[in-house]
Design an enzyme around this catalytic site. Structure first.
Site, PDB file in Angstrom:
ATOM      1  CE  LYS A 110      31.231 -14.688  23.810  1.00  0.00           C
ATOM      2  NZ  LYS A 110      30.724 -16.028  23.957  1.00  0.00           N
ATOM      3  CE  LYS A 190      33.786 -15.880  13.796  1.00  0.00           C
ATOM      4  NZ  LYS A 190      33.442 -17.160  14.393  1.00  0.00           N
ATOM      5  CE  LYS A 193      25.400 -18.922  15.857  1.00  0.00           C
ATOM      6  NZ  LYS A 193      25.608 -20.073  16.710  1.00  0.00           N
TER       7      LYS A 193
HETATM    8  P1  ADP Z   1      29.201 -18.006  16.064  1.00  0.00           P
HETATM    9  O1  ADP Z   1      30.579 -17.371  15.964  1.00  0.00           O
HETATM   10  O2  ADP Z   1      28.292 -17.435  15.031  1.00  0.00           O
HETATM   11  O3  ADP Z   1      28.620 -17.947  17.452  1.00  0.00           O
HETATM   12  P2  ADP Z   1      29.656 -20.793  16.632  1.00  0.00           P
HETATM   13  O4  ADP Z   1      30.752 -20.432  17.590  1.00  0.00           O
HETATM   14  O5  ADP Z   1      28.358 -21.295  17.177  1.00  0.00           O
HETATM   15  O6  ADP Z   1      29.388 -19.528  15.686  1.00  0.00           O
HETATM   16  O7  ADP Z   1      30.236 -21.832  15.589  1.00  0.00           O
HETATM   17  C1  ADP Z   1      29.671 -23.080  15.214  1.00  0.00           C
HETATM   18  C2  ADP Z   1      30.541 -23.715  14.156  1.00  0.00           C
HETATM   19  O8  ADP Z   1      30.535 -22.910  12.962  1.00  0.00           O
HETATM   20  C3  ADP Z   1      32.024 -23.826  14.550  1.00  0.00           C
HETATM   21  O9  ADP Z   1      32.564 -25.024  14.015  1.00  0.00           O
HETATM   22  C4  ADP Z   1      32.662 -22.635  13.901  1.00  0.00           C
HETATM   23  O10 ADP Z   1      34.040 -22.817  13.628  1.00  0.00           O
HETATM   24  C5  ADP Z   1      31.858 -22.526  12.617  1.00  0.00           C
HETATM   25  N1  ADP Z   1      31.835 -21.119  12.174  1.00  0.00           N
HETATM   26  C6  ADP Z   1      31.276 -20.075  12.826  1.00  0.00           C
HETATM   27  N2  ADP Z   1      31.420 -18.926  12.129  1.00  0.00           N
HETATM   28  C7  ADP Z   1      32.108 -19.259  10.996  1.00  0.00           C
HETATM   29  C8  ADP Z   1      32.553 -18.517   9.853  1.00  0.00           C
HETATM   30  N3  ADP Z   1      32.323 -17.217   9.733  1.00  0.00           N
HETATM   31  N4  ADP Z   1      33.212 -19.191   8.887  1.00  0.00           N
HETATM   32  C9  ADP Z   1      33.436 -20.535   8.994  1.00  0.00           C
HETATM   33  N5  ADP Z   1      33.030 -21.294  10.025  1.00  0.00           N
HETATM   34  C10 ADP Z   1      32.375 -20.679  11.015  1.00  0.00           C
END
Ligand code: ADP
Ligand code: TRP
Length: 320
Positions: A110, A190, A193
């Site tokens: 970040k 990856k 959001k």
């Molecule tokens: P984001 O990166 O979209 O903000 P979060 O940090 O809110 O997602 O992640 C919520 C959950 O979903 C966590 O357990 C995270 O490891 C899982 N997760 C997020 N993106 C992925 C992905 N591309 N593949 C697998 N798991 C994911």
């Protein structure tokens, strides 16, 4: 076995969230005592509008329930309904070295992208450790990107125990499902959001079709053989299709004769069907906001006494 996980209400959950965390968590609710929460304190590091935050919490709760979280089996609540967790976060922060936090990937990513970090963003992993440790959790189902946070949780717990008493805090284990540890996004990075490359779980039909049809492919001609292992279409298809269906698509790729549009259509149909039952449940749940509120209130009423009893033990050990 106590299973715990959380997800931030920072936007519409996507396929990465679902296959990386929500689906494994839902599967595990039958295997032990499950605690799943909406990490609204954590979301304050990025969401600054109270109306938006409330809305995201509600939508996320609907999504999780629609996907199969069963409130009769899993305790489902909002993180902020158990405010004791912030007290534990403070106590843990007093054993957490600054360099450990400076080394966190999510913090480094970040700040590298120009985000000026708040103290909250910096200490995010300490609050996450508190979330896990305050429920004496055994296992934490998450996606690959949370692995380092789990390692930090174990380190912090070990330091706390070294200072205040062995076995005071239980060291949890991460549970990362290999097949969907890191679901790719529409651009091949990856899915996240923060990268604007997601396929939301409950996307409407038209935009979903548009996103799938827009998946990047190479320029191999219609008749030529194609490499299924290099294709994001096949990668996504594996998440929602049976082994036989995947094998058939892979064989067809190798044989040639079809353009990528054909496979994208197949992928769209499979995705749409996969989430059909959840979509229907979601519509029914959305019509009853009082039910949703009651689930989250009941969840908090179950989770909070547990957190309070761990805090009693911890406060006493610290001399408070
Ligand atoms: P984001 O990166 O979209 O903000 P979060 O940090 O809110 O997602 O992640 C919520 C959950 O979903 C966590 O357990 C995270 O490891 C899982 N997760 C997020 N993106 C992925 C992905 N591309 N593949 C697998 N798991 C994911
Ligand atoms: N940091 C996690 C994420 O971004 C969310 C989270 C907060 C969490 N507290 C947790 C996950 C405790 C598991 C356990 O996805």
């Amino acid at each position: 076995m106590r299973i715990l996980s959380g997800i931030q209400p920072t936007g519409r959950p996507h396929l990465g969230n679902y296959f990386g965390m929500m689906q494994p968590a839902i599967g595990l609710q039958h295997e032990g005592e499950a605690f799943y929460f909406i990490a609204d304190y954590h979301a304050l590091t990025t969401i600054h509008d109270p109306v938006v935050l409330r809305d995201h919490c509600r939508e996320l709760a609907l999504d999780f329930l629609a996907c199969g979280l069963d409130p009769a089996r899993a305790t489902f609540f909002r993180q902020s309904h158990v405010p004791e967790v912030t007290e534990l976060a403070w106590l843990l922060s007093c054993v957490t070295p600054v360099p450990m936090l400076e080394n966190a990937h999510s913090f480094k990513d970040k700040t590298a992208r120009g985000f000026v970090p708040s103290t909250g963003l910096f200490t995010y992993p300490v609050l996450m450790a508190a979330d896990i440790l305050i429920y004496d959790s055994d296992v934490v189902p998450v996606g690959q990107d949370q692995k380092q946070h789990l390692e930090m949780t174990r380190d912090i717990a070990a330091k706390f125990n070294a200072r205040y008493g062995q076995d005071l805090l239980k060291l949890p284990k991460p549970m990362i499902r290999e097949a969907s540890a890191a679901v790719p996004g529409l651009d091949g990075q990856k899915m996240s959001k923060s990268y604007n490359n997601t396929v939301p779980l409950f996307e409407e039909e038209k935009p979903l079709r548009k996103k799938i049809m827009g998946l990047k492919t190479d320029s191999v001609g219609v008749d030529e053989p194609k490499d299924p292992d290099a294709s994001s279409i096949v990668q996504f298809y594996k998440l929602v299709a049976s082994e036989t269906e995947v094998a058939a698509m892979e064989a067809s790729f190798r044989a040639g004769g079809y353009g990528y549009g054909h496979y994208k259509q197949q992928l769209f149909d499979a995705l749409w069907e996969h989430f059909r039952p959840a979509r229907e449940r979601r519509t029914a749940l959305a019509a009853d906001p009082a039910y949703l509120d009651s689930i989250l209130a009941e969840g908090a009423a179950k989770a909070r006494p547990l957190a309070q009893s761990v805090m009693q033990r911890v406060r006493a050990a610290c001399g408070l």
